[in-house]
Structures are given as structure tokens and as C-alpha cells.
Design a protein around this motif. Sequence first.
Motif, short mmCIF file in Angstrom:
data_model
loop_
_atom_site.label_atom_id
_atom_site.label_comp_id
_atom_site.label_asym_id
_atom_site.label_seq_id
_atom_site.Cartn_x
_atom_site.Cartn_y
_atom_site.Cartn_z
N GLU A 43 -24.28 -20.77 38.39
CA GLU A 43 -24.97 -20.06 39.48
C GLU A 43 -24.09 -18.95 40.04
OE1 GLU A 43 -27.69 -23.71 41.31
OE2 GLU A 43 -25.80 -23.15 42.23
N THR A 44 -22.81 -19.25 40.27
CA THR A 44 -21.89 -18.26 40.82
C THR A 44 -21.77 -17.06 39.89
OG1 THR A 44 -20.63 -19.95 42.01
CG2 THR A 44 -19.52 -17.85 41.58
N TYR A 45 -21.66 -17.33 38.59
CA TYR A 45 -21.57 -16.24 37.61
C TYR A 45 -22.83 -15.40 37.61
CZ TYR A 45 -21.99 -13.94 33.08
OH TYR A 45 -22.22 -13.01 32.10
N LEU A 46 -24.00 -16.03 37.53
CA LEU A 46 -25.25 -15.28 37.45
C LEU A 46 -25.52 -14.50 38.73
CD1 LEU A 46 -27.48 -18.00 35.72
CD2 LEU A 46 -26.57 -15.90 34.68
N ASN A 47 -25.24 -15.11 39.89
CA ASN A 47 -25.46 -14.40 41.15
C ASN A 47 -24.46 -13.27 41.35
OD1 ASN A 47 -27.74 -15.74 42.36
ND2 ASN A 47 -26.44 -17.54 42.63
N ILE A 78 -23.74 -11.13 39.05
CA ILE A 78 -24.16 -9.99 38.22
C ILE A 78 -25.11 -9.09 39.01
CG2 ILE A 78 -25.47 -9.29 36.18
CD1 ILE A 78 -24.53 -11.83 34.81
N THR A 79 -24.77 -7.84 39.12
CA THR A 79 -25.69 -6.84 39.65
C THR A 79 -26.34 -6.09 38.50
OG1 THR A 79 -24.36 -6.58 41.66
CG2 THR A 79 -25.96 -4.86 41.16
N THR A 80 -25.51 -5.53 37.61
CA THR A 80 -26.04 -4.86 36.41
C THR A 80 -25.31 -5.40 35.19
OG1 THR A 80 -24.47 -3.02 36.61
CG2 THR A 80 -26.65 -2.75 37.63
N LEU A 81 -26.03 -5.40 34.07
CA LEU A 81 -25.48 -5.87 32.80
C LEU A 81 -26.10 -5.07 31.68
CD1 LEU A 81 -24.89 -9.49 31.57
CD2 LEU A 81 -26.32 -7.95 30.20
N TRP A 108 -30.81 -5.35 35.78
CA TRP A 108 -30.41 -4.84 37.10
C TRP A 108 -31.02 -5.80 38.11
CZ3 TRP A 108 -31.15 0.96 38.88
CH2 TRP A 108 -30.52 1.13 40.11
N ARG A 109 -30.20 -6.70 38.60
CA ARG A 109 -30.66 -7.70 39.54
C ARG A 109 -30.64 -7.14 40.96
NH1 ARG A 109 -27.90 -11.63 40.68
NH2 ARG A 109 -29.68 -12.95 41.18
N PRO A 110 -31.68 -7.61 41.76
CA PRO A 110 -32.76 -8.49 41.31
C PRO A 110 -33.94 -7.73 40.74
CG PRO A 110 -32.92 -8.18 43.68
CD PRO A 110 -31.69 -7.41 43.22
N GLY A 111 -34.65 -8.37 39.84
CA GLY A 111 -35.99 -7.94 39.48
C GLY A 111 -36.19 -7.02 38.31
N GLU A 147 -21.32 -5.67 29.00
CA GLU A 147 -20.69 -4.89 30.08
C GLU A 147 -21.40 -5.24 31.38
OE1 GLU A 147 -19.72 -0.57 28.76
OE2 GLU A 147 -21.62 -1.11 27.79
N THR A 148 -20.66 -5.42 32.44
CA THR A 148 -21.25 -5.65 33.75
C THR A 148 -20.77 -4.58 34.72
OG1 THR A 148 -19.44 -7.16 34.35
CG2 THR A 148 -21.43 -8.15 33.39
N GLY A 149 -21.54 -4.41 35.80
CA GLY A 149 -21.18 -3.42 36.80
C GLY A 149 -21.39 -1.99 36.33
N VAL A 150 -22.30 -1.79 35.36
CA VAL A 150 -22.55 -0.44 34.83
C VAL A 150 -23.60 0.27 35.67
CG1 VAL A 150 -21.91 -1.08 32.48
CG2 VAL A 150 -24.29 -1.35 33.22
N ARG A 151 -23.57 1.60 35.65
CA ARG A 151 -24.56 2.40 36.37
C ARG A 151 -25.80 2.53 35.49
NH1 ARG A 151 -22.95 5.40 40.72
NH2 ARG A 151 -24.59 6.93 40.28
N LEU A 152 -26.97 2.25 36.08
CA LEU A 152 -28.23 2.32 35.35
C LEU A 152 -29.22 3.19 36.12
CD1 LEU A 152 -28.61 -1.48 34.47
CD2 LEU A 152 -27.79 0.34 32.96
N PRO A 153 -30.00 4.03 35.43
CA PRO A 153 -31.00 4.86 36.12
C PRO A 153 -32.22 4.05 36.51
CG PRO A 153 -31.09 5.25 33.76
CD PRO A 153 -29.93 4.33 33.99
N ALA A 154 -32.64 4.14 37.76
CA ALA A 154 -33.81 3.39 38.23
C ALA A 154 -35.06 3.77 37.45
CB ALA A 154 -34.02 3.64 39.72
N ALA A 155 -35.14 5.03 37.00
CA ALA A 155 -36.34 5.49 36.29
C ALA A 155 -36.54 4.77 34.97
CB ALA A 155 -36.25 6.99 36.05
N ALA A 156 -35.49 4.16 34.42
CA ALA A 156 -35.60 3.47 33.14
C ALA A 156 -36.46 2.22 33.23
CB ALA A 156 -34.21 3.10 32.63
N PHE A 157 -36.76 1.76 34.44
CA PHE A 157 -37.51 0.52 34.61
C PHE A 157 -38.92 0.75 35.18
CE2 PHE A 157 -33.01 -0.27 35.02
CZ PHE A 157 -32.79 -1.36 34.20
N ASP A 158 -39.19 1.92 35.69
CA ASP A 158 -40.43 2.14 36.44
C ASP A 158 -41.56 2.57 35.51
OD1 ASP A 158 -42.33 2.43 38.34
OD2 ASP A 158 -41.31 4.01 39.47
N PHE A 159 -42.19 1.59 34.85
CA PHE A 159 -43.27 1.92 33.92
C PHE A 159 -44.57 2.27 34.62
CE2 PHE A 159 -43.08 -2.76 34.18
CZ PHE A 159 -44.34 -3.06 34.64
#
Length: 212
Positions: free
Chosen positions: A40-44, A46-49, A70-73, A187-199
Motif C-alpha cells: 500500500e505504501t509503495y502504490l500510494n 506513486i504519482t506518475t509511472l 498518473w494517479r489518481p485516475g 520510471e516513476t515521478g516522470v512528467r506526463l502531458p494531461a492531454a494524453a489522457f483526455d479522450f
Amino acid sequence: MLRRSLLASPLALAAFAPGGARGQGAALSARDQADLRRAETYLNGITTLRARFVQIAGNGASAEGTAVIWRPGRMRFDYDPPEPLLLIAMGGQFLHFDKELRQPSVIPVSQTPLGVLLRPQISLAGDVTVTAVQREAGFLRITLYRTNAPTEGRLTLVFAEEPFELRQWLVQDSQSRTTRVSLSQIETGVRLPAAAFDFNTPGFFDAIPGAR
């Protein structure tokens, strides 16, 4: 032929099939409970992976690609060519898109096993029932199901012990068909574009190479 053989597999990765017998939780030892808290500690944490993945269906068909979380969601699986498949979780929905046929299928994230990983706060108790905690050859395996939907199937999370990280998950449906996803180059803690998820954005699929 490979794409057609895998068509059911991404949906298995996203959704359990109905049916099957009601399961029961395991009798957990103090060591089991400690390992659940560690997971649980490990998964919580994670922000980005971002990672490469290999997916193997129950019939032996395989595919590779890149996964981002990209947690959450939010989650996205881009399959390498020639597979024309795209999986995206966003806004409480899980979308499976065939780039060749341009056919989308959408189910609620709450009805998917991987939805457990996208929650704001992950807990392996309460509305999640753990059926097994196993240790072997430097790996920790945790098998679980959604407590309120025990007939859906099972999700097994596989963690490497050194360093402690998620390396694999297995989804088993009520017909005992298993989809296995293994991660590498994590890789964790990477920068991800929000637009990549907004279908839901107009023109989202038109911007995807190979979508037309």
C-alpha cells in the motif's frame, strides 16, 4: 491474426467477466499484514509511472507497448505496431479503442481490476478482499478481488522485493482465463502531458498516429 486474437485480451485486462463462485478472504498472518502495508505504501507513493509492458493472453498471443499511469485516475496503454489498440483510463471511464476499425468501447473504471491502482488512496482491505499473499524467489504476490463483486474474477499484483516495485499483474476471469502484463524499464515521478489522457477532447483520436 494477432490483433484479432488479442481483441478480447485488453478487455480482460480492463474488465472481469461475470459469473463464477463466491470467494473468501485468506487468513492473514502478521507477516502478511506487514507486506500488505508495504505494498500500500509503495502504490500510494506513486504519482506518475512510465514503463514498457509485455502482455500475454490466455491463448498465448502476445503484444508489447508503453504504459503510463498518473494517479489518481489516469492510465494509458499504447500498443506497438502492428497492434492498433489503445487503452485509456480518464474521468472514471476506461476506454478501449481500435485504431483501424475506429471502434471505441467504454466501461466504468470502478468495474475494472486496474481501477484499484487508480484510486486516490489505495487500501488492500475493506472493499478489497485479499485471497492470498505469497513469497517466492524474491517476489511478493498479492491476489485480491473487489469485496462487493466477488464473482468478477481475481487480480494478482506481483512485486519485486529488491528494489520493491510493481513488476507484473495477472487478471483471471471467471472462466479461469488469465491475462498477464509484465513491466520493465520502470520510471516513476516522470512528467506526463494531461492531454494524453483526455479522450473526451474533440479530435483526440485524429491526433493519434495510425488512427486513420
